[in-house]
Design an enzyme around this catalytic site. Structure first.
Site, PDB file in Angstrom:
ATOM      1  CG  ASP A 108      46.531 108.298  49.646  1.00  0.00           C
ATOM      2  OD1 ASP A 108      47.993 108.808  50.139  1.00  0.00           O
ATOM      3  OD2 ASP A 108      47.217 107.018  50.070  1.00  0.00           O
ATOM      4  CE  LYS A 175      44.395 105.104  49.230  1.00  0.00           C
ATOM      5  NZ  LYS A 175      44.941 105.357  50.121  1.00  0.00           N
ATOM      6  CE  LYS A 210      48.122 104.422  47.348  1.00  0.00           C
ATOM      7  NZ  LYS A 210      48.428 105.226  48.754  1.00  0.00           N
TER       8      LYS A 210
END
Length: 269
Positions: A108, A175, A210
């Site tokens: 991430d 995300k 996400k």
């Protein structure tokens, strides 16, 4: 609460747990705290057997968490360039490569959102490209989630432009946020990312979403699942294309599913 709404709440809770990246990203995290996090991931509560999709942590804990989650089917996700998104590209790539070598399945990485806002799209896109290459060329391919910090990018057109740049340079997931800045995830930001995801699907690319920051209840999770389902086709939101980044959300999931389990036991005995 009606029986139908209770059933719906339990269904959303089970889906949220399956899509959960159980997260601990505190500066004072310790090996002991990470062991406790793994314990929660491996056994959320009696009678609840759905494990989260991943445990998301700082890179320095990857080896420890990898060993704890061995053969569990739960992925290890490590953050990079976190949380400011301003580290030099070379340092970020080194951080990612070490995390992958230690056993991370997913990365991430924080998009250089401030550089992007300052007009340096080339540097922002190049960092994503370099990290994507590292994820593709490691000992095993790793999933790349790009954290856009939508609360700072703020307006719809800026969010979609940053997201499109991330996709063009190799993001597998978009995300919303680090969870360290306000506002974090919002339905409007998620909708903007889903527009970019839908466009990518039209070009034959499967990009996930996400949602991270501020998702604390099953009701919160249900809102985002319902938002994503029509876009993430053919099967709707599932762990391969949708995640929640959260820690506190598990508490409400366990409450909802635990209540369902107790009700089942009562009916059986």
């Amino acid at each position: 609460m009606s029986e139908l709404s209770a059933t719906g709440q339990q269904r959303h809770a089970a889906r949220a747990l399956a899509c959960l990246d159980l997260t601990s990203l505190n500066l004072d995290d310790t090996p002991e705290r990470l062991d406790a996090l793994c314990d929660r991931a491996l056994s959320p509560a009696p009678g609840i057997i759905i494990h989260p999709a991943a445990v998301c942590i700082y890179p320095r804990f990857v080896s420890q968490v990898r060993a704890r989650l061995q053969r569990s089917g739960i992925a290890v996700a490590a953050v990079a360039n976190f949380p400011l998104g301003s580290a030099p590209a070379g340092e970020v790539v080194n951080e990612v490569e070490q995390a992958l070598a230690d056993g991370a399945d997913e990365i991430d990485v924080v998009f250089p959102f401030r550089a992007f806002l300052a007009g340096d799209q080339v540097a922002a896109g190049e960092l994503v490209r370099l990290v994507s290459e590292a994820c593709r060329h490691g000992a095993k391919p790793a999933t790349l989630k790009v954290i856009l910090e939508t609360g700072v990018l703020l307006d719809h057109s800026t969010i979609t432009a940053a997201a499109a740049l991330a996709v063009a340079n190799g993001a597998n997931f978009l995300k919303t946020s680090t969870g360290k800045l306000e506002p974090a995830a919002t339905p409007a930001a998620a909708q903007a990312l889903l527009e970019v995801i839908a466009a990518a699907q039209g070009d034959g690319r499967r990009i996930g979403l996400k949602v991270a920051g501020g998702v604390k209840t099953v009701a919160d999770a249900a809102l985002y699942l319902d938002l994503a389902d029509p876009v993430l086709q053919p099967d709707g939101a599932e762990p391969g294309n949708f995640r929640f980044g959260a820690s506190g959300l598990l508490n409400d999931i366990v409450t909802v599913l635990g209540s369902a389990h107790e009700a089942q036991l009562s009916s059986e005995y």
